[in-house]
Design a protein around this motif. Sequence first.
Motif, mmCIF file in Angstrom:
data_model
loop_
_atom_site.group_PDB
_atom_site.id
_atom_site.type_symbol
_atom_site.label_atom_id
_atom_site.label_comp_id
_atom_site.label_asym_id
_atom_site.label_seq_id
_atom_site.Cartn_x
_atom_site.Cartn_y
_atom_site.Cartn_z
ATOM 1 N N LEU A 12 22.906 3.320 -24.319
ATOM 2 C CA LEU A 12 22.651 3.839 -22.985
ATOM 3 C C LEU A 12 23.839 3.562 -22.076
ATOM 4 C CD1 LEU A 12 18.948 2.789 -22.416
ATOM 5 C CD2 LEU A 12 19.823 5.004 -23.104
ATOM 6 N N ARG A 13 24.058 4.486 -21.142
ATOM 7 C CA ARG A 13 25.142 4.299 -20.195
ATOM 8 C C ARG A 13 24.626 3.505 -18.998
ATOM 9 N NH1 ARG A 13 27.029 10.526 -20.413
ATOM 10 N NH2 ARG A 13 28.185 10.051 -18.524
ATOM 11 N N GLY A 16 21.628 4.768 -17.393
ATOM 12 C CA GLY A 16 20.467 4.999 -18.237
ATOM 13 C C GLY A 16 20.530 6.269 -19.062
ATOM 14 N N ARG A 17 21.636 7.041 -18.934
ATOM 15 C CA ARG A 17 21.735 8.254 -19.753
ATOM 16 C C ARG A 17 22.284 7.902 -21.118
ATOM 17 N NH1 ARG A 17 25.711 12.030 -17.099
ATOM 18 N NH2 ARG A 17 26.455 10.201 -15.979
ATOM 19 N N ARG A 18 22.073 8.783 -22.095
ATOM 20 C CA ARG A 18 22.764 8.626 -23.365
ATOM 21 C C ARG A 18 24.129 9.311 -23.267
ATOM 22 N NH1 ARG A 18 19.297 6.136 -26.638
ATOM 23 N NH2 ARG A 18 17.092 6.559 -26.333
#
Lengths: 253, 921
Positions: A12-13, A16-18
């Motif tokens: 996860l970034r 919270g994004r992939r």
Amino acid sequence: MAGMHLLSDQGLRLDGRRANELRQIRCKLGVFSQPDGSAYLEQGNTKVLAAVYGPHEIRGSRTKSLHDKALVNCQYSMATFSTGERKRRPRGDRKSQEMSMHLRQALQAAIRVEVYPRSQIDIFVEVLQADGGNYCACVNAATLAIMDAGIPMKEYMVACTASLGNGDVPLVDISHLEENSGGPNLTVAALPLSGQVALMEMSQRFHLDHLPKVVECALQGCRDIHQILDQAVRRHIEVSGAVGWGIRPQVKL
Amino acid sequence: GTILQIVREHYLRDDIWCGSSICRKCAHQDNELILEKIPLSKNKIFPFPHYILLDTCVVLNQITVLEEDALCNVIILQTVLEEVKHRSSSVYKRLKDIIGNPNRKFYVFVNEHHKDTYVEREPGEKVNDRNDRAIRVSVAWYESHLMPNKGDRKKKDYVRVILLTDDAENKQKAENDGLLVATVGDYVRHVDNCPGLEDRLSQHNTTYELQAGGREPLFPSHLTPSQIHEGIKSGKLLQGSFLASRENFLEGQVSVEGQDKMVLVQGCVGLNRAVDGDIVAVKLLPKEEWSVPSHMVLQDEDDDSGDVLEEEDTLIKSRETQVEKLPTGHIVGIIRRKWRQYCGILQQNPIKGSVRHIFVPAEKKIPKVRIETRQADTLSNQRIVVTIDSWPRNSRYPLGHFVRALGKIGDKDTENEVLLLEHDVPHSKFSETVLSCLPKLPWIISEKDVQSRVDLRHVDICSVDPPGCTDIDDALHCMELENGNYEVGVHIADVSHFIRSGTAIDKEAALRATTVYLVDKRIDMVPELLSSNLCSLLGNEERFAFSCIWELTQEAEVVNTRFCKSIIRSRQAMTYEEAQMKIDDLTLQDNLSKSLRGLNSLAKILKKRRIENGALVLASPEIRFQVDSETLDPVEVETKKLRETNSMVEEFMLLANISVANKILEDFPECAMLRRHPKPPLSNFEPLVKAGRNLGFEINIESGKALALSLDNAVRPDNAFFNTMLRILATRCMMQAVYFASGMVQRDEFFHYGLAVPIYTHFTSPIRRYADIIVHRLLAVSIGADVTYPELLDKRKSQTLSHNLNYRNRMAQYAGRASVALHTHLFFRGKVQDEQGYVLYVRKNALQILIPKYGLEGTLYLSPHKAEKLNVTFVYNEEEQTQKCGDVSFRPFDPVTVQLSLDQSNLQHEKIIMKLVNPQV
């Protein structure tokens, strides 16, 4: 070290994004009545407005007029309240001028300028809130505004950024936080269907081993954004009809 | 000021899974199922299957307990992970290692991005409170998530989640929420079959109480971080790293960044619980109170004297005032602790059955540590490892806990292990993944290899090394050309051919950075197959090499240089002695002997020129042990002999290194890995100049050349060893040579002071140094034999890498010296010997003596030692650096004869005792 830990072990970034996920995109066409076409677009916390005037006769000196195609005039500006620290000049500084030129380069490649010789198309974009990928948001908003104005284009002109996380994983649609972490950023403006690239810019050097996958990542981002924009345009047409093209929307009460 | 507005996006997801094999609700990938379906409970208070969820404070304070295999099926929340990362990078690294071990079944749950477990900070809520709440919310979520649906299967087999926390408030709140919660202490005490686990509990929270009860704190309290920050900003306080004195436990220095002189700190109150290496804040005392180092050798020899500080005034003060005083200060706060794990032995509590004991570290700079253990009887004759947890104000020693035992004291393997641990040398066996990178045997040179390399198999190449050397990384040749010039080649093992970047073997080598040579052991940087076989340029074997070939004139001027990857076949692997014999025996007229003679004559010219340029010839006592082949105990000692051939090989290696350095800097101005040796600040030379002046020699330190000259001139006919002693002192004034990335340092700082060359690197020993591998790769790219990779061209990464290389090199050097000392002790077991020695320094109560035969440095005490009584008293003259008693006086460099014997009364530090024999007093 800078640029090292943009991606956690869980994939996860920071937000919270992939790695391959875009930020949430929200957009609306026809937000103003004064210009010929307009659009508002949010890409995460990056928010921009675009307005299109024209095609119309060349204003000012006639010498600028081109005999075989339309002149595309772009202006990029950032609202003083758009950044974390208040900006002094909303437009006209070096960075904005450069952005304007890049915008023109990308949009000129998509608009069918040869249809309107000796005329001019004005495109104004204003960044209301800057949170990374300003240029991309501007290109995407401008594309929508041009559509709204009914100016013919070859294809959607879509832009997207990509970077490298942890040294070797490509990340799409870079946020401001990731932009500032020191890693190299790549910006691509492309015609997603034909895959032609109108503009590509890198903030730093990429090693040759990494470049192809980062470019591919950015192009995939462009294709994803194209899907979203296309849906938005279709919905807009369905709901409002082609206002101003002589067809009235069916009003249901 | 300006207002900065920060807005961040935070995405909540619905695709984060719980990681439990029992769960049917989550769409797990197979590799994400980490937690066992029905974990067996080993705990008496929770006799049902459960997972453990940890609070941040537990991870931070009890990491050694977590490292034990007893605790499995643990959930680590992202909140906890982030907090740990923020608070302590070393604990974070250890936690990551545990998480990475699949047997331990640690699952990281990204609660911060889960749609059900994310909690927003409420207005007025502290960050810590918010994090604690987030942890409780996650526990509750897990409980309900893992609860089987009504009527679904048998009710029995479902898993509960237990929160472990040491925070009383958090525990109370969790209990109120109806969650299962326990303190680590309670939990660990009830785990079956793990008796040692409890000893590993950190002493962090247990408030230290003395038997006697309430007493005044011994130490002043530390300032708070914000006070320190204020102080440093306003310049009232100085920040620096604390270096404890090896000789005097009540003294130390703080090296403040950007200041030439260290700040002296003295006395218990002055040191104020700082441990060697800590980053501290110091407050300078007013000039009137400045002081000088005590020149006393003082050891903390008390048995556990309770928490009383000695009458230290007598120990430090009472001193003449003429000498120049050093800036002196008090440590008022600790900015960052640099505590690590320490090796040492247990000093048992005299009261039988007590669990409180004192731990005596092997490193003299580290204070003793109080620990609690129930295994004192078994541990009392073992070397053990201990960590420090805290140092409360009312305790004379820091509190710590037992980590593990290493083995019996005095056992050579144990002592070697201690040595390696203390110097942070990675010495575990190579892992399977690393070994899998090795080439398959039999290794054959393929047609393709031959085509891509220059074939030098027809050239008469030979190698010259010390006897018994199996990792031969350099070989030489020399041929006379038709135009009267010489062609000279240096051929270096092509290690980078076998170690490709990014592979496991490469990462391991980068971590180890160097091969460590102990007296009886070698800790390889690359696996043995490479180091002693495929890479090693053995005699009569075809090997890959990286060659550097020059054309030199008769006067040893370089006409041209070329580099190539090659295949060579060394005709013979010689020792220095053999090569020397070949050169000297003029009846030998074969190619090899002629080539050696050519090399030798060229090397002499090169060396002369180098010394004229101001290269330093330094000295440090180096010795070799004759080791018994079976017991590996040392049987005899010899000092290393230097032959002409040693310096012959050395000269050509230097030349190769310089040529390569120029080449790679030209092609990679930003990221070439080079080596520099900074000029020492003039203040470093003070002891040398002082010693010289006392004996009537003026040492000129303005430049390297001047120093070399004045060292050459300082000869005393009555003391043959005098010049060597001066050179030993000069060596100690030098800075460390370091690796660096060329883009990170100004061009004029590339200079190598010791060798007096403007640019230098390491190219010639890739089997035992990682820096050379990097240089090989760079050179291979610049001659078009290989391709680059991203890390190689990133100057920041190169710089981080070179920091590690520098650190490991330093440690390897220290470890080597410690190994020599260890063997010297073994050698002296049960022996008493008279030896010739020299006075190195004169101290207030002792003489520092050097015995060149053993390279041994020791202390000869002149003032009475506690109980014993000497019938003579010495008078110390600080100005002239002398000790006088009657008509006998000692000055630096005076020869003395001393009797050496081994004192085994202190198990930890067996030390060599010196007794004065001649001159008699």
